[in-house]
Design a protein around this motif. Structure first.
Motif, short mmCIF file in Angstrom:
data_model
loop_
_atom_site.label_atom_id
_atom_site.label_comp_id
_atom_site.label_asym_id
_atom_site.label_seq_id
_atom_site.Cartn_x
_atom_site.Cartn_y
_atom_site.Cartn_z
N GLN A 106 0.24 32.24 -13.37
CA GLN A 106 -0.21 31.50 -12.19
C GLN A 106 -1.71 31.70 -11.94
N LYS A 108 -5.57 31.75 -11.56
CA LYS A 108 -6.53 30.64 -11.55
C LYS A 108 -7.49 30.73 -12.72
N ARG A 113 -2.09 27.12 -19.61
CA ARG A 113 -0.78 27.63 -19.19
C ARG A 113 0.36 27.12 -20.05
N ARG A 117 3.47 29.19 -21.63
CA ARG A 117 4.80 29.00 -21.06
C ARG A 117 5.82 28.63 -22.15
N LEU A 188 8.58 31.23 -12.10
CA LEU A 188 7.40 30.36 -11.95
C LEU A 188 7.67 29.26 -10.93
N ALA A 189 8.88 28.68 -11.01
CA ALA A 189 9.24 27.64 -10.04
C ALA A 189 9.22 28.22 -8.63
N GLN A 192 5.67 28.67 -7.32
CA GLN A 192 5.02 27.44 -6.90
C GLN A 192 5.38 27.03 -5.47
N ASN A 193 6.49 27.58 -4.97
CA ASN A 193 6.89 27.25 -3.61
C ASN A 193 6.25 28.14 -2.55
N ASN A 196 -0.03 28.58 -0.32
CA ASN A 196 -1.32 29.17 -0.63
C ASN A 196 -1.98 29.79 0.61
#
Lengths: 299, 274
Positions: A106, A108, A113, A117, A188-189, A192-193, A196
């Protein structure tokens, strides 16, 4: 308006017995029929079978005999113990690695990626038989590549598959190799939830990356981690392909898992009653452990 | 500025070590499959592919019916995926787009079944197929898992996205329920069906325990079962063993590489949405 009503009337008469009311039953019927025949019936039959013993070719009810035998069977305890050791060692290591990899991916700072992955996920599409075979050769005591690397570094050869403890370690390594990427993708999923804003707010408060990891990432990932834990627990109780192909359950039953023991009893000795009792112990353990994990996460 | 550069290098270093561990065994498998048997065990190890592929293939197909196993695996997987997609998408469609009596009970019991280990079913399953005289047949491998609860769950999640107004409009135009399903619901669900299909294919292709139990003669073995017997032989030729492994792994890897985006979504689906 009238034309629509007319068409509606027409279509109603045309359709016969497949109407919007009966249609869902028709659509569900094949799945339901297969489900009842090949899942529900076997689950019940297996439960009933666990109270039966074959006496001169005929199964007859013998009450709790199979379960009593099970709880005084040293090999059963060994298989159960092995399964728990693998569960308690392998699952935390694997999920720890999966979380680390997911968080790193994840970052930056990363711009490729996709490549990483896909690479990490690739072992998860391989068959466990194929993975076991590759590792049998890699872990060969005398000729394997792993021991070659160890000896060139000045270390001792390791009896990876022929010593009880090392065989368990090998099984743990192969399982971790196969499933870490799979869990990483699920995590990872989950990452993403996470909003930020949480991280930005923490940055303003001057939190370090480590602090952010333990105070934001891990708590926010809890439901996904739980999902991975439950899946991995079920997976540990079902471990069969790897020990069967990697070590044959040996040496001296050191890698015999509970499912492997079920297979031996059922299809080695054709003792279906006893094997069904083992199956129900597995069902019970999975149910209790899943329930416990849900409880623990709910606090 | 320098600090970021160091961090970035460290990050890539860790990830590349991970890639070597993940993919290294596959590379080693390809090297082994293309070299004579002895090379797999030589010191220092051979690290470049050789030109012994054809010989290994010849030896391999003499040792076990590998091409037959490849055919069996492909046939079983294709029929399984086709049947399962049809049955599961019909059920998923019913759960997503209709209100009917019993729908909650049926759907919940499908989900509950996902938690029950399949080992609890294999002995009665073996007895069912024994009674039908179907041991050692393709249908014995295919039938038990056609109703795949996870697939129904994923398809239901996706089918919910079809607007009710679209289905209603088709009804008003006089379309029957069956043709609405085949001509409207299924075509709009193509991407989701592809994802679930790849997932089901991989699952069946790699399936081991049940085919091991139910397939009793070597001409019916699937790839994993055939490989397993090959590894169990006493005088193993490592080159052919690696080639056999490669044959079982590479098709699925190629499919995965081309369709990995769909594949990953097929595994994840709605499962982690809370």
């Amino acid at each position: 308006m009238t034309s629509t009503t007319k068409r509606l009337e027409a279509s109603k008469t045309k359709k016969g017995f497949i109407t919007p009311k009966t249609a869902p039953y028709i659509f569900v019927f094949p799945a339901l029929l297969l489900f009842l025949t090949f899942t529900v019936y076997p689950i019940i039959a297996s439960f009933l079978l666990s109270f039966q013993t074959r006496i001169s070719g005929v199964y007859s009810f013998t009450g709790l005999d199979n379960y009593i035998r099970l709880f005084s069977d040293p090999v059963f305890y060994k298989a159960l113990g092995n399964t728990f050791i693998i569960l308690l060692v392998q699952v935390p290591i694997m999920l720890f690695l999966a979380v680390i990899l997911a968080v790193l991916l994840q970052s930056k700072l990363l711009n490729i990626r996709g490549f990483y992955r896909v690479s990490f996920f690739t072992p998860a599409v391989t068959s466990l038989v194929a993975a076991s075979i590759i590792f049998i050769l890699l872990l060969n005591t005398d000729y394997g590549l792993v021991n070659y690397i160890l000896t060139s570094l000045g270390m001792e050869r390791v009896p990876w598959l022929s010593d009880g403890i090392w065989a368990k370690i090998s099984l743990i390594m192969v399982t971790t190799w196969r499933w870490t990427g799979y869990n990483m993708v699920i995590l990872l999923a989950g990452l993403q939830n996470i909003s930020n804003d949480l991280y930005e707010a923490a940055s303003i408060d001057g939190a370090s990356s480590i602090k952010k990891f333990f105070h934001i990432t891990i708590p926010q990932l809890k439901p996904v981690l739980l999902f991975c834990f439950v899946l991995s627990t079920i997976g540990s109780f079902q471990l069969f392909d790897e020990p069967y192909n990697l070590t044959g359950g040996g040496p001296n039953n050191a890698t015999l898992t509970i499912t492997y023991y079920l297979y031996n009893q059922g299809f080695g000795y054709f003792d279906f009653g006893y094997a069904s009792a083992i199956a129900y112990v597995i069902v019970l353990f999975i149910a209790v452990l899943s329930w416990l994990q849900f409880k623990v996460v709910k606090e | 500025m320098n600090n970021i550069y160091v961090k970035k290098s460290l990050l890539h270093f860790i990830l590349i070590v991970g890639v070597v561990i993940s993919l290294g065994p596959f590379y080693w498998m390809i090297v082994g499959a293309t070299n004579p048997s002895g090379e797999v065990l030589s010191f220092p190890p051979t690290i470049v592919p050789g030109n012994y592929l054809i010989e290994n293939l010849k030896n391999l197909s003499e040792a076990i019916p590998i091409l037959k196993a490849l055919f069996n695996s492909a046939l079983i997987a294709v029929f399984f995926v086709g049947a399962s997609l049809l049955v599961c998408s019909a059920a998923g469609y019913a759960f997503a787009k209709f209100k009917f009596k019993g729908s909650n009970v049926i759907f919940s019991s499908f989900l509950l079944a996902m938690m029950i280990p399949y080992q609890a079913t294999i002995i009665p399953l073996f007895q069912i197929f024994g009674a039908l005289d179907w041991i050692n047949t393709y249908q014995a491998v295919i039938l038990p898992q056609i109703c795949y609860p996870f697939a129904i769950f994923l398809i239901r999640q996706n089918m919910k996205g079809i607007p009710d107004s679209m289905i209603e409009a088709a009804r008003i135009d006089g379309a029957g329920e069956i043709s609405i399903f085949f001509k409207l619901a299924l075509p709009t669900m193509k991407p989701a069906l592809a994802a679930v299909g790849i997932f089901l294919f991989t699952h069946q292709w790699n399936n081991f325990m049940w085919p091991l139990i139910v397939m009793t003669s070597s001409d019916k073995y699937t790839l994993p079962v055939a490989l397993s017997t090959l590894a169990g032989l006493n005088s193993v030729d490592y080159g052919q063993l690696m080639l056999g492994t490669a044959i079982s792994v590479l098709p699925i890897m190629v499919v995965f590489l081309f369709l990995q985006k769909h594949f990953v979504s097929g595994i994840l689906g709605g499962s982690v949405k809370e």
